[in-house]
Scaffold this motif. Structure first.
Motif, PDB file in Angstrom:
ATOM      1  N   GLY A  26      42.586  84.098 -78.475  1.00 52.19           N
ATOM      2  CA  GLY A  26      43.249  85.025 -79.374  1.00 52.19           C
ATOM      3  C   GLY A  26      43.913  84.448 -80.593  1.00 52.19           C
ATOM      4  O   GLY A  26      43.856  85.011 -81.661  1.00 52.19           O
ATOM      5  N   ASN A  27      44.552  83.303 -80.491  1.00 52.08           N
ATOM      6  CA  ASN A  27      45.365  82.869 -81.618  1.00 52.08           C
ATOM      7  C   ASN A  27      44.848  81.598 -82.290  1.00 52.08           C
ATOM      8  O   ASN A  27      45.618  80.808 -82.783  1.00 52.08           O
ATOM      9  N   LYS A  28      43.561  81.418 -82.317  1.00 50.79           N
ATOM     10  CA  LYS A  28      43.016  80.258 -83.007  1.00 50.79           C
ATOM     11  C   LYS A  28      42.969  80.544 -84.498  1.00 50.79           C
ATOM     12  O   LYS A  28      42.477  81.561 -84.925  1.00 50.79           O
ATOM     13  N   GLU A  29      43.515  79.627 -85.242  1.00 50.44           N
ATOM     14  CA  GLU A  29      43.511  79.785 -86.686  1.00 50.44           C
ATOM     15  C   GLU A  29      42.293  79.081 -87.259  1.00 50.44           C
ATOM     16  O   GLU A  29      41.912  78.009 -86.821  1.00 50.44           O
ATOM     17  N   LYS A  30      41.719  79.692 -88.234  1.00 51.61           N
ATOM     18  CA  LYS A  30      40.575  79.107 -88.917  1.00 51.61           C
ATOM     19  C   LYS A  30      41.098  78.156 -89.985  1.00 51.61           C
ATOM     20  O   LYS A  30      41.990  78.492 -90.749  1.00 51.61           O
ATOM     21  N   GLU A  31      40.531  76.961 -90.002  1.00 49.49           N
ATOM     22  CA  GLU A  31      40.880  75.998 -91.038  1.00 49.49           C
ATOM     23  C   GLU A  31      39.793  76.015 -92.091  1.00 49.49           C
ATOM     24  O   GLU A  31      38.617  76.067 -91.775  1.00 49.49           O
ATOM     25  N   ALA A  32      40.190  75.968 -93.328  1.00 49.91           N
ATOM     26  CA  ALA A  32      39.234  75.907 -94.425  1.00 49.91           C
ATOM     27  C   ALA A  32      39.712  74.871 -95.435  1.00 49.91           C
ATOM     28  O   ALA A  32      40.867  74.882 -95.840  1.00 49.91           O
ATOM     29  N   SER A  33      38.824  73.960 -95.793  1.00 51.36           N
ATOM     30  CA  SER A  33      39.161  72.979 -96.823  1.00 51.36           C
ATOM     31  C   SER A  33      39.239  73.687 -98.170  1.00 51.36           C
ATOM     32  O   SER A  33      38.426  74.556 -98.467  1.00 51.36           O
ATOM     33  N   ILE A  34      40.250  73.314 -98.938  1.00 53.00           N
ATOM     34  CA  ILE A  34      40.425  73.929-100.260  1.00 53.00           C
ATOM     35  C   ILE A  34      40.648  72.843-101.297  1.00 53.00           C
ATOM     36  O   ILE A  34      40.978  71.701-100.958  1.00 53.00           O
ATOM     37  N   LYS A  35      40.499  73.210-102.550  1.00 54.49           N
ATOM     38  CA  LYS A  35      40.702  72.264-103.650  1.00 54.49           C
ATOM     39  C   LYS A  35      42.193  72.135-103.959  1.00 54.49           C
ATOM     40  O   LYS A  35      42.972  73.052-103.703  1.00 54.49           O
ATOM     41  N   ASN A  36      42.534  71.014-104.517  1.00 50.80           N
ATOM     42  CA  ASN A  36      43.911  70.738-104.915  1.00 50.80           C
ATOM     43  C   ASN A  36      44.437  71.824-105.860  1.00 50.80           C
ATOM     44  O   ASN A  36      45.592  72.221-105.793  1.00 50.80           O
ATOM     45  N   SER A  37      43.568  72.328-106.721  1.00 52.20           N
ATOM     46  CA  SER A  37      43.984  73.338-107.694  1.00 52.20           C
ATOM     47  C   SER A  37      44.296  74.691-107.048  1.00 52.20           C
ATOM     48  O   SER A  37      44.946  75.534-107.657  1.00 52.20           O
ATOM     49  N   ASP A  38      43.849  74.898-105.794  1.00 55.19           N
ATOM     50  CA  ASP A  38      44.116  76.149-105.087  1.00 55.19           C
ATOM     51  C   ASP A  38      45.432  76.133-104.308  1.00 55.19           C
ATOM     52  O   ASP A  38      45.806  77.132-103.690  1.00 55.19           O
ATOM     53  N   VAL A  39      46.106  74.996-104.316  1.00 56.53           N
ATOM     54  CA  VAL A  39      47.366  74.847-103.579  1.00 56.53           C
ATOM     55  C   VAL A  39      48.519  75.170-104.518  1.00 56.53           C
ATOM     56  O   VAL A  39      48.588  74.641-105.634  1.00 56.53           O
ATOM     57  N   PRO A  40      49.457  76.042-104.091  1.00 57.52           N
ATOM     58  CA  PRO A  40      50.602  76.374-104.950  1.00 57.52           C
ATOM     59  C   PRO A  40      51.410  75.131-105.336  1.00 57.52           C
ATOM     60  O   PRO A  40      51.524  74.184-104.560  1.00 57.52           O
ATOM     61  N   GLN A  41      51.967  75.153-106.531  1.00 59.38           N
ATOM     62  CA  GLN A  41      52.724  74.007-107.045  1.00 59.38           C
ATOM     63  C   GLN A  41      53.891  73.646-106.133  1.00 59.38           C
ATOM     64  O   GLN A  41      54.176  72.468-105.920  1.00 59.38           O
ATOM     65  N   ALA A  42      54.564  74.635-105.562  1.00 58.75           N
ATOM     66  CA  ALA A  42      55.701  74.368-104.671  1.00 58.75           C
ATOM     67  C   ALA A  42      55.254  73.572-103.441  1.00 58.75           C
ATOM     68  O   ALA A  42      55.961  72.681-102.968  1.00 58.75           O
ATOM     69  N   VAL A  43      54.074  73.887-102.942  1.00 61.98           N
ATOM     70  CA  VAL A  43      53.541  73.184-101.770  1.00 61.98           C
ATOM     71  C   VAL A  43      53.159  71.756-102.152  1.00 61.98           C
ATOM     72  O   VAL A  43      53.450  70.807-101.419  1.00 61.98           O
ATOM     73  N   GLN A  44      52.532  71.577-103.300  1.00 64.76           N
ATOM     74  CA  GLN A  44      52.161  70.242-103.760  1.00 64.76           C
ATOM     75  C   GLN A  44      53.389  69.350-103.965  1.00 64.76           C
ATOM     76  O   GLN A  44      53.402  68.193-103.556  1.00 64.76           O
ATOM     77  N   THR A  45      54.421  69.917-104.559  1.00 66.97           N
ATOM     78  CA  THR A  45      55.656  69.166-104.795  1.00 66.97           C
ATOM     79  C   THR A  45      56.302  68.753-103.471  1.00 66.97           C
ATOM     80  O   THR A  45      56.709  67.601-103.309  1.00 66.97           O
ATOM     81  N   ALA A  46      56.375  69.679-102.533  1.00 66.45           N
ATOM     82  CA  ALA A  46      56.958  69.379-101.225  1.00 66.45           C
ATOM     83  C   ALA A  46      56.124  68.329-100.488  1.00 66.45           C
ATOM     84  O   ALA A  46      56.682  67.430 -99.841  1.00 66.45           O
TER      85      ALA A  46
END
Length: 104
Positions: A26-46
């Motif tokens: 039931g609670n398996k999360e799907k992982e998907a590789s994404i590009k650096n440009s798709d990551v919010p700036q706040a997440v990149q900074t952290a």
């Protein structure tokens, strides 16, 4: 009388088995590789702050959260963040892949 008890035992056992199977899937999360440009700036900074200059190998999106996979001292570590950049946890990628039965 014996048939009624047997039927009850079978019904309860089947229900418990089905519940365990449903819970496990039931609670398996799907992982998907994404590009650096798709990551919010706040997440990149952290992530840059938490990883202290280690190189980020890849980014993954897991539901609403983001994971920075970092290479540090010859090992890969996953740092999980929410969309606002709050650190949710850190784990060894080797242990995660072993847990999922994947070849690493």
């Amino acid at each position: 009388m014996k048939t009624t008890k047997l039927f009850t035992i079978v019904a309860i056992s089947g229900g418990l088995a089905f519940g365990a199977i449903a819970y496990g899937h039931g609670n398996k999360e799907k992982e998907a590789s994404i590009k650096n440009s798709d990551v919010p700036q706040a997440v990149q900074t952290a992530a840059n702050k938490e990883t202290k200059g280690a190189s980020i190998v890849r980014w993954e999106k897991e539901g609403a959260n983001y994971e920075a996979v970092v290479s540090k001292d010859g090992k890969e570590w996953g740092y999980k963040f929410d969309a606002n950049g709050k650190l949710l946890g850190k784990h060894s990628e080797a242990a995660e892949h072993k847990e999922k039965g994947e070849k690493y």
